[in-house]
Design an enzyme around this catalytic site. Structure first.
Site, PDB file in Angstrom:
ATOM      1  N   ASP A   1      95.401 -65.518  -4.311  1.00 24.84           N
ATOM      2  CA  ASP A   1      94.512 -64.366  -4.093  1.00 24.84           C
ATOM      3  C   ASP A   1      93.283 -64.750  -3.278  1.00 24.84           C
ATOM      4  O   ASP A   1      92.942 -65.927  -3.175  1.00 24.84           O
ATOM      5  CB  ASP A   1      94.057 -63.811  -5.442  1.00 24.84           C
ATOM      6  CG  ASP A   1      93.340 -64.860  -6.267  1.00 24.84           C
ATOM      7  OD1 ASP A   1      93.857 -65.997  -6.363  1.00 24.84           O
ATOM      8  OD2 ASP A   1      92.252 -64.574  -6.802  1.00 24.84           O
ATOM      9  N   GLU A   2      92.652 -63.732  -2.746  1.00 27.88           N
ATOM     10  CA  GLU A   2      91.360 -63.867  -2.081  1.00 27.88           C
ATOM     11  C   GLU A   2      91.325 -65.053  -1.117  1.00 27.88           C
ATOM     12  O   GLU A   2      90.433 -65.902  -1.189  1.00 27.88           O
ATOM     13  CB  GLU A   2      90.240 -64.019  -3.131  1.00 27.88           C
ATOM     14  CG  GLU A   2      90.106 -62.788  -4.019  1.00 27.88           C
ATOM     15  CD  GLU A   2      88.921 -62.868  -4.983  1.00 27.88           C
ATOM     16  OE1 GLU A   2      88.145 -61.909  -5.028  1.00 27.88           O
ATOM     17  OE2 GLU A   2      88.804 -63.875  -5.713  1.00 27.88           O
ATOM     18  N   VAL A   3      92.284 -65.098  -0.243  1.00 25.87           N
ATOM     19  CA  VAL A   3      92.348 -66.186   0.725  1.00 25.87           C
ATOM     20  C   VAL A   3      91.694 -65.721   2.037  1.00 25.87           C
ATOM     21  O   VAL A   3      92.188 -64.815   2.693  1.00 25.87           O
ATOM     22  CB  VAL A   3      93.815 -66.611   0.969  1.00 25.87           C
ATOM     23  CG1 VAL A   3      93.870 -67.712   2.019  1.00 25.87           C
ATOM     24  CG2 VAL A   3      94.448 -67.059  -0.338  1.00 25.87           C
TER      25      VAL A   3
END
Lengths: 533, 533
Positions: free
Chosen positions: B326-328
């Site tokens: 996530d949230e890359v």
């Protein structure tokens, strides 16, 4: 080898050239590399690391204490569990010159009764070398030995590399005793019922902090949660069927506390703060519209108090009982016609009647073998009329203790501006810096200050938040009450790191102690290491 | 004798005149006089009171389960302790026709492995009469039997008059099984280290709520607290020397959880959320100024992931591993010249490289025997490119699960607006009403929703406040995940009292569950009975 004596705070740094106590040891009076909380009266340490044997032994030969009720043995086993901190101690420690094989405890008194003023002193020494190294604990009573176990546990750490428990800084030489004989914490089970498991957890953490009196404010206006066999309808005033303590429950709490060196001070707060009594016995109320103070004109009030204190005397073996006496608004008596008539007949005004109530209750307590503790209003109003054995419990402000001592009475300090835990904006620094002997200089008056107590009033605490509201602020006060005055920090900044360590230790032991950086009952302000919270 | 069937919520009230299941029994489908949490699939009860024998026995004859590792026996003993609630059970219960002598447990599977989807069903019946009354528990596996113990414990109360433990409402007939096979709770040990004792207490309360997956978000940007033998410098990224878990500690957590029927899902969150990896191995950072995502161009990144998952496979035996994703934010890759060059050489743009990283990590996990779980961004970005065994972990919003199921992938629901415990303004009612199958109507798609999970992100929780932030809100979600849909309340008001009872039960068991009336992690708003908080 020169020894270095380090004193903290405003102390002086003194270099002594000729005193050799232990090879490589240096005396640390405050902080430095000593992370103990509360700080013992005297500490010296070295720099050698020992590894705890995986089956740390307890030796007691030479001890006069037979430990029939297992206080010492159980305390030792609890301590070993605490030191483990649920870690898997996989590393193998074999007999060699750096293994601590066990503790040798010598208790000189055979008596295990936990009376007020019992000797809590201990000496703890850990040699640095030897073939089969044993730590050595000397104590007058088993309760001193329990304190030594707690101190010992705080010297130990889990080594994540060797997977063993190690003890840094041998040789250790600790000589310790409390500054005050009364180091209390109040819990209030009337505003919220506290489950037995919660009370036991509070007691556990008191033992970690070397507090020694659990002041159980059992009953108040809101609920009457304890069984009184003499007046079995009293606990009808509980919040609910199950939110009550049986006599057996209360005995269990007392026993649990005593096994940890903690006395339980029971309180009934009269004649105010007692509305809940009338649920079971309505005639204790002056009238349906006037439910407090208790009806001074009704003999039943004193019979019930007599019954309660008679029952208490079979449960609570502490020398003292707390009789309350605070915040008594007598206007209700004057507006209840039969009470008013009684006042006239007895030629009393309301203030006389308040005094009469307090003094008569004190006499009843004395009859049951108790010395009375009363909140300070009784002193402020009646001064030298009080039973001379009265202990005055300060709470309103900071100036009362000197007046109490000057009057020759004993005093417990709990000034609400500094030592009320329900005041969430009172910081741990405030708790730490509150000095019970402030403005009392004569030694004979200082001796009348038995100690102090932090108070966890229950309006907004139940099982879900009591721990983080109490800790670590109560621990800050605990050092004030334990450690010699001259070793206390003059600036709380000097002990921040050490208290933070103790707070993290409490957390690891399953006590929900709140971060230091936040106000009372605060939460972590952001992510980070425990020590920085 | 007519039976009354009571249905709660939007249900209808139906009177049946002809069905006699048990004399004096009536079938209660929702609430009414059944205080169990979560509500079982089927409950009928009567009105007779039994008293528990002071030495409640466990019989297992007829069981195929040998209990070599003591799961059943230990679970039984824990249950008996819980039922006691630290009370002094003084009342004597002698053999007669109203004494419950014990529980007879028949487990039909000899296997004690706790695999995903293990049969958790059980039947529990308590007869109302007989000579030597035994409750009867039937379960396919020991884990069903553990659920039965928990249910049984919630039927028992301490009677303060007789000083015995009693069970109201016999005969009981309960047939129960979970609605979803995945009922999770996430803890985050990167933003704050959580001591082992704290994690164990969270596991305890999960078992009380019948949650069955502890999602251990071990590592994140902030700290790398776990030992990885293959890459021993990784845990240099811990906050401090002691704020770390050894392999043995992790195994201990897994074993502790498994003995309570709870699987542990381990997570490493890659390629973002991994700055802490570079403390030990700085070359995992694209550059000193660009510390995440992990350097996609460096083979070491995948070797380290391989090492971690190899080590994990010896500790975490659950079928799944969580790989994050996530949230890359890949902008850093483009601004690191050697990464940029690598992208050019491999004809990838940043998005391709993100996909490459995720898919390659999935392959490594598969090699180690795991099926991968990834946060939903991986699905939102790469959809059908993901390994078909991928379980997509929803968190961003409420609409993802239908899309995941429509794509034929499995899904775990954790939409942050309803099931993030760190959102303190999300009420228990919100938690209760969040339906994982919302907008998914086809049975074959519903089956792809494995269940749901509530997430306790760690930015503001440590050992001092994690319990009251989790409970009772996680328990509200637990009923949603356990109880048949048609038995869930349509309006949370219908379950307020029952959940309040469960919250008070948690408090009595030593779990700091917060009041219902307050928002998340709230404190009691005022004095009063537990049930009214």
């Amino acid at each position: 080898m020169p020894l270095r004596e380090v004193t903290g705070g405003g102390g002086r740094r003194v270099f002594l050239g000729f005193v050799v106590v232990y090879l490589l040891a240096f005396v640390v009076k405050v902080d430095g590399d000593v992370h103990l909380w509360p700080m013992p009266a005297s500490v010296s340490r070295g720099s050698r690391t020992l590894y705890l044997s995986n089956d740390l032994a307890l030796k007691t030969h030479g001890s006069k204490f037979s430990d029939g009720s297992g206080i010492l043995k159980d305390g030792f086993e609890r301590m070993v569990e605490l030191v483990r901190e649920s870690r898997s101690v996989e590393g193998q420690v074999h007999g060699s010159d750096n293994v601590l094989a066990g503790l040798h405890v010598v208790v000189s008194s055979s008596n295990d009764s936990l009376y007020y003023g019992v000797d809590e002193s201990y000496k703890l020494s850990i040699p640095a070398t030897g073939n089969s190294i044993y730590g050595y604990i000397e104590a007058s009573t088993v309760y001193g030995a329990l304190h030594a176990f707690e101190t010992f546990s705080q010297l130990c750490d889990f080594n994540l590399m060797t997977r063993t428990i190690e003890l840094h800084g041998a040789p250790w030489n600790i000589i310790d005793q409390p500054r005050f004989s009364y180091r209390g914490l109040l819990i209030d089970t009337s505003r919220h019922y506290q489950p037995l498991s919660t009370i036991k957890k509070v007691i556990d953490a008191m033992a970690y902090s070397k507090l020694n009196v659990l002041h159980w404010h059992i009953v108040d206006r809101e609920s009457f949660p304890i069984e009184i066999p003499s007046y079995p309808k009293l606990w009808n005033g509980a919040y609910s069927y199950s939110e009550r303590y049986t006599v057996a429950d209360a005995k269990e709490i007392v026993q649990y506390a005593e096994k940890r060196g903690i006395n339980v001070l029971a309180e009934i707060d009269v004649p105010g703060h007692a509305i809940s009594w009338g649920i079971g016995y309505p005639s204790l109320w002056p009238s349906a519209n006037c439910q407090e103070p208790l009806d001074v004109s009704n003999e039943l009030a004193f019979k019930v108090i007599d019954g309660i204190l008679s029952d208490f005397s079979k449960i609570f073996k502490f020398k003292f009982v707390h009789l309350g006496g605070d915040e008594v608004n007598t206007s209700c008596w004057a507006t209840s016609s039969h009470v008013n008539k009684w006042l006239d007949n007895h030629r009393m005004n309301e203030s006389d009647a308040y005094k009469y109530f307090v003094l008569r209750t004190q006499s009843i307590a004395e009859k049951h073998g108790y010395e009375p503790i009363n909140w300070e209003e009784t002193f402020n109003n009646f001064g030298n009329k009080l039973n001379p054995k009265t202990v005055v419990h300060n709470w309103l402000g900071g100036g009362v203790a000197p007046a109490v001592a000057a009057a020759g009475l004993r005093c417990i300090v709990s000034n609400q501006d500094k030592w009320y835990l329900d005041h969430l904006d009172t910081t741990w620094q405030d708790f730490y810096m509150n000095e019970p002997l402030k403005n009392i200089s004569k030694p004979e008056q200082q001796r009348l200050i038995l100690g102090g107590e932090v108070c966890m009033w229950g309006e907004t605490v139940d099982a879900s938040d009591i721990e983080q509201t109490i800790w670590p602020r109560a621990a800050a006060a605990a050092e004030r009450l334990w450690t010699p005055f001259e070793m206390l920090a003059e600036d709380p900044k000097q002990v921040t790191t050490r208290l933070a360590r103790f707070r993290c230790l409490l957390d690891r032991r399953g006590v929900a102690a709140a971060p230091l950086a936040a106000p009372g009952r605060g939460v972590p302000l952001g992510k980070g290491a425990c020590l920085r919270q």
